[in-house]
Design an enzyme around this catalytic site. Structure first.
Site, PDB file in Angstrom:
ATOM      1  N   GLY A 223      -5.484  28.643  -9.057  1.00 50.79           N
ATOM      2  CA  GLY A 223      -6.477  27.565  -9.090  1.00 50.79           C
ATOM      3  C   GLY A 223      -5.794  26.208  -9.014  1.00 50.79           C
ATOM      4  O   GLY A 223      -6.243  25.310  -8.294  1.00 50.79           O
TER       5      GLY A 223
ATOM      6  N   ARG B  43       5.752  34.617 -14.370  1.00 50.05           N
ATOM      7  CA  ARG B  43       5.422  33.399 -15.116  1.00 50.05           C
ATOM      8  C   ARG B  43       6.318  33.243 -16.350  1.00 50.05           C
ATOM      9  O   ARG B  43       6.651  32.128 -16.737  1.00 50.05           O
ATOM     10  CB  ARG B  43       3.950  33.434 -15.547  1.00 50.05           C
ATOM     11  CG  ARG B  43       3.032  33.148 -14.388  1.00 50.05           C
ATOM     12  CD  ARG B  43       1.594  33.182 -14.812  1.00 50.05           C
ATOM     13  NE  ARG B  43       0.758  32.591 -13.776  1.00 50.05           N
ATOM     14  CZ  ARG B  43      -0.555  32.671 -13.764  1.00 50.05           C
ATOM     15  NH1 ARG B  43      -1.183  33.297 -14.717  1.00 50.05           N
ATOM     16  NH2 ARG B  43      -1.247  32.104 -12.805  1.00 50.05           N
TER      17      ARG B  43
ATOM     18  N   LYS C 157     -13.252  35.571  -7.723  1.00 53.77           N
ATOM     19  CA  LYS C 157     -13.869  34.394  -8.352  1.00 53.77           C
ATOM     20  C   LYS C 157     -14.515  33.505  -7.297  1.00 53.77           C
ATOM     21  O   LYS C 157     -13.961  32.479  -6.889  1.00 53.77           O
ATOM     22  CB  LYS C 157     -12.808  33.608  -9.128  1.00 53.77           C
ATOM     23  CG  LYS C 157     -12.580  34.135 -10.525  1.00 53.77           C
ATOM     24  CD  LYS C 157     -11.518  33.313 -11.230  1.00 53.77           C
ATOM     25  CE  LYS C 157     -10.494  34.187 -11.903  1.00 53.77           C
ATOM     26  NZ  LYS C 157      -9.134  33.668 -11.830  1.00 53.77           N
TER      27      LYS C 157
ATOM     28  N   GLY D 131      -1.925  34.441  -9.947  1.00 54.45           N
ATOM     29  CA  GLY D 131      -1.305  35.553 -10.664  1.00 54.45           C
ATOM     30  C   GLY D 131      -1.449  36.870  -9.927  1.00 54.45           C
ATOM     31  O   GLY D 131      -0.495  37.623  -9.761  1.00 54.45           O
TER      32      GLY D 131
END
Ligand code: AMP
Length: 401
Positions: free
Chosen positions: A377, A37, A201, A354
């Site tokens: 996401g 990133r 998640k 990530g």
């Protein structure tokens, strides 16, 4: 979808605020394990420096609770940025406090200032207008290059855009690249199209799953989220990760998949462990025979074989979320095997998130994938057909005929 382009903005000797996504994975010693990133932001930063800009960089990292917390400082990011940019990068002590505001005000052209973790400010995740205004006051131009957080209406992503007109805000190179890639993937995916979804998640991803169903041909589930489905099917999943309040939603997803003719696969075996620890006693069990009190921390070898045959004919693969607790060697095998499977496939292979990006890099197959997205996401929401709140203000309105 056409975005306001950084190349169309007059940047020469301007003060520029670039919202980046430096939310990188770290190990227990605070070392960055995957700097993709940060590397991905370098093109936009260097472009601005080439135009003699004073460059202010801002990002969040982790989930600090709206106050300064050394554990979440961007210091490791500052050091990595200095290596990558081969120049000094100043780190402010705060976000919009005295130090940051003064440093931003004094910043000379051709210098780089990094603000502290945006989430040290409570207002960031609340899209607080006062915070957006303060951040906007720092610069003359706003650039969004933080694809990974563009699905969030946060102060530095959405709110701030209202303080700049169309000649003074734009998408950076990374954001444009991601939006362009997923645009093509949504419009014309080569079929069969499979989504591999894992990670922990559950809540966020179940909603994404329901919206993905009409777009894909197969869904392969792994990671912690599998157990909510397995429990709903009536299996005893021991102490595995389960979100009980989402059991009904899990049933709804399985019903929808059946109705739409989407093939929906769950793990048939798991690596179960007595405790959540790298050196825990563990064994492979069928998904229906997880011992009482044990927890599934990885997919098992039969699931890998099943997923291999399921993926054999696909032409497009989207992978989001690891198949197990890949940070611990003992529970990394399922994810490693799937990484090799995906990388060896001749399909268009897309990895998002990530953790999944970190994983394919650890396995060493990152070069063999078609596209590694910096946003998990965000890429899921794009594929669901949503317009991301951070992208919306940067869309060029099409003129009516
Ligand atoms: P996410 O951020 O949702 O993509 O989740 C990534 C995290 O999920 C990683 O840190 C994994 O360790 C974790 N994870 C994957 N599988 C499991 C599992 N079976 N039980 C608990 N955590 C898991």
């Amino acid at each position: 979808m056409q975005l306001l382009n950084i190349k169309d903005i007059d940047l020469y000797r301007k003060k520029v605020f670039i919202r980046c996504d430096f939310n990188v994975p770290m190990d227990e010693f605070g070392n960055i394990t995957d700097d993709r990133r940060i590397r991905s932001a370098v093109a936009t930063i260097n472009y601005c420096l080439d135009q003699d800009c004073a460059v202010i960089l801002a990002s969040h990292m982790g989930r600090p609770k709206g106050e300064i917390d050394k554990k979440y400082s961007l210091e490791p990011v500052q050091l990595r940025l200095q290596q990558l940019l081969k120049r000094h990068v100043d780190l402010a002590k705060d976000v919009v406090g005295e130090d940051a505001m003064q440093k931003a005000y004094d910043l000379p052209n051709h210098e780089v200032l990094l603000l502290e973790n945006l989430r040290f400010e409570k207002g960031e995740t609340k899209n607080d207008e006062k915070l957006s205004k303060k951040l906007a006051e720092m610069a003359e131009v706003y650039i969004n290059d933080a694809f990974g957080v563009s699905h969030r209406a946060h102060a530095s992503v959405e709110g701030i855009t209202h303080f700049f007109d169309n000649d003074h805000k734009a998408a950076g190179f990374l954001l444009q690249k991601e939006i362009k890639f997923f645009g093509t993937l949504i419009r014309r995916p080569t079929r069969p199209f499979a989504a591999i979804v894992g990670g922990s998640k559950v809540s966020g991803k179940l909603e994404a799953l329901i919206n993905l169903l009409p777009r894909v041909d197969k869904v392969l589930i792994g990671g912690g989220m599998a157990f909510t489905f397995l429990k709903q099917l009536g299996y005893d999943v021991g102490n595995s990760l389960v979100e009980d309040d989402l059991l009904e939603e899990a049933q709804h997803i399985m019903d929808e998949a059946r109705r739409l003719g989407v093939k929906f696969y769950l793990p048939v075996d798991v690596v179960a462990a007595q405790t959540f620890a790298a050196d825990s006693v563990s064994k492979v069990t069928s998904a229906q025979e997880i011992p009482k009190g044990w927890m599934g921390l990885d997919i098992g070898p039969a699931t890998v074989r099943l997923y291999r045959s399921v993926l054999a004919d696909v032409q497009t693969v989207l992978w989001n979320g690891p198949m197990g607790v890949y940070e611990m060697d003992r529970f990394a095998r399922g994810s490693n095997k799937i990484a090799h499977l995906v990388a060896d496939s001749y399909a268009t292979t897309v990895v998002g998130g990530g953790d999944t990006a970190d994983l394919v890099q650890r396995v060493g197959v990152d070069e063999e994938l078609t596209f590694i997205s910096t946003g998990g996401g965000a890429s899921l929401e794009l594929l669901e057909g949503k317009v991301l709140p951070g992208v919306k203000p940067l869309i060029v309105e099409e003129e009516e005929e």
